[in-house]
Scaffold this motif. Sequence first.
Motif, PDB file in Angstrom:
ATOM      1  N   ILE A  50      31.262  36.300  43.895  1.00  0.00           N
ATOM      2  CA  ILE A  50      30.589  37.649  43.473  1.00  0.00           C
ATOM      3  C   ILE A  50      31.122  37.579  42.032  1.00  0.00           C
ATOM      4  N   LEU A  51      32.113  37.194  41.886  1.00  0.00           N
ATOM      5  CA  LEU A  51      32.704  37.846  40.459  1.00  0.00           C
ATOM      6  C   LEU A  51      32.361  36.559  39.235  1.00  0.00           C
ATOM      7  N   GLY A  52      32.433  35.555  39.869  1.00  0.00           N
ATOM      8  CA  GLY A  52      32.089  34.466  38.674  1.00  0.00           C
ATOM      9  C   GLY A  52      33.468  33.923  38.370  1.00  0.00           C
ATOM     10  N   ALA A  53      33.418  32.712  37.796  1.00  0.00           N
ATOM     11  CA  ALA A  53      34.829  31.863  37.636  1.00  0.00           C
ATOM     12  C   ALA A  53      35.612  32.721  36.363  1.00  0.00           C
ATOM     13  N   GLU A  54      35.032  33.342  35.468  1.00  0.00           N
ATOM     14  CA  GLU A  54      36.098  34.025  34.479  1.00  0.00           C
ATOM     15  C   GLU A  54      36.597  35.106  35.022  1.00  0.00           C
ATOM     16  N   GLN A  55      35.838  36.210  35.713  1.00  0.00           N
ATOM     17  CA  GLN A  55      36.367  37.200  36.225  1.00  0.00           C
ATOM     18  C   GLN A  55      37.443  36.866  37.178  1.00  0.00           C
ATOM     19  N   TYR A  56      37.058  35.867  38.269  1.00  0.00           N
ATOM     20  CA  TYR A  56      38.006  35.462  39.168  1.00  0.00           C
ATOM     21  C   TYR A  56      39.274  35.196  38.558  1.00  0.00           C
ATOM     22  N   ALA A  57      39.213  34.356  37.684  1.00  0.00           N
ATOM     23  CA  ALA A  57      40.449  33.839  36.898  1.00  0.00           C
ATOM     24  C   ALA A  57      41.314  35.146  36.572  1.00  0.00           C
ATOM     25  N   THR A  58      40.529  36.050  36.021  1.00  0.00           N
ATOM     26  CA  THR A  58      41.201  37.261  35.463  1.00  0.00           C
ATOM     27  C   THR A  58      41.952  38.047  36.594  1.00  0.00           C
ATOM     28  N   PHE A  59      41.192  38.110  37.995  1.00  0.00           N
ATOM     29  CA  PHE A  59      41.731  38.780  39.012  1.00  0.00           C
ATOM     30  C   PHE A  59      43.064  38.301  39.592  1.00  0.00           C
ATOM     31  N   ARG A  60      43.013  36.526  39.462  1.00  0.00           N
ATOM     32  CA  ARG A  60      44.017  36.015  39.881  1.00  0.00           C
ATOM     33  C   ARG A  60      45.422  36.092  38.895  1.00  0.00           C
ATOM     34  N   THR A  61      44.994  36.434  37.702  1.00  0.00           N
ATOM     35  CA  THR A  61      46.485  36.956  36.988  1.00  0.00           C
ATOM     36  C   THR A  61      47.031  38.013  37.503  1.00  0.00           C
ATOM     37  N   SER A  62      46.417  38.924  38.131  1.00  0.00           N
ATOM     38  CA  SER A  62      47.092  40.250  38.673  1.00  0.00           C
ATOM     39  C   SER A  62      47.375  40.067  40.294  1.00  0.00           C
TER      40      SER A  62
END
Length: 91
Positions: A56-68
């Motif tokens: 749903i998020l795509g790779a870039e946004q998922y990586a951003t999510f995983r930082t938090s």
Amino acid sequence: MSTSQRAEATRKPATAHGPAVMWRGKRFTLPTPAAMPLEALEAEEDGKHLTALKLILGAEQYATFRTSAATAADAEDFSAQVMKELGRGNP
């Protein structure tokens, strides 16, 4: 139901880019219901919630999510907000 009808019914503004979620100071743009990846729906049905979220998020946004996100509770909280915004899952 059209995007404008859904916006009127939920009192949320209609956008061409789909809804968005703010989480821990970061904005995540979500696909419109019509643009939802079929693989994400299949993953959700199979109980693969993180896979669905990644699609749903795509790779870039998922990586951003995983930082938090560091815990299962973080993932559950964020996923619940995303699914609520998308009109899926329990209210």
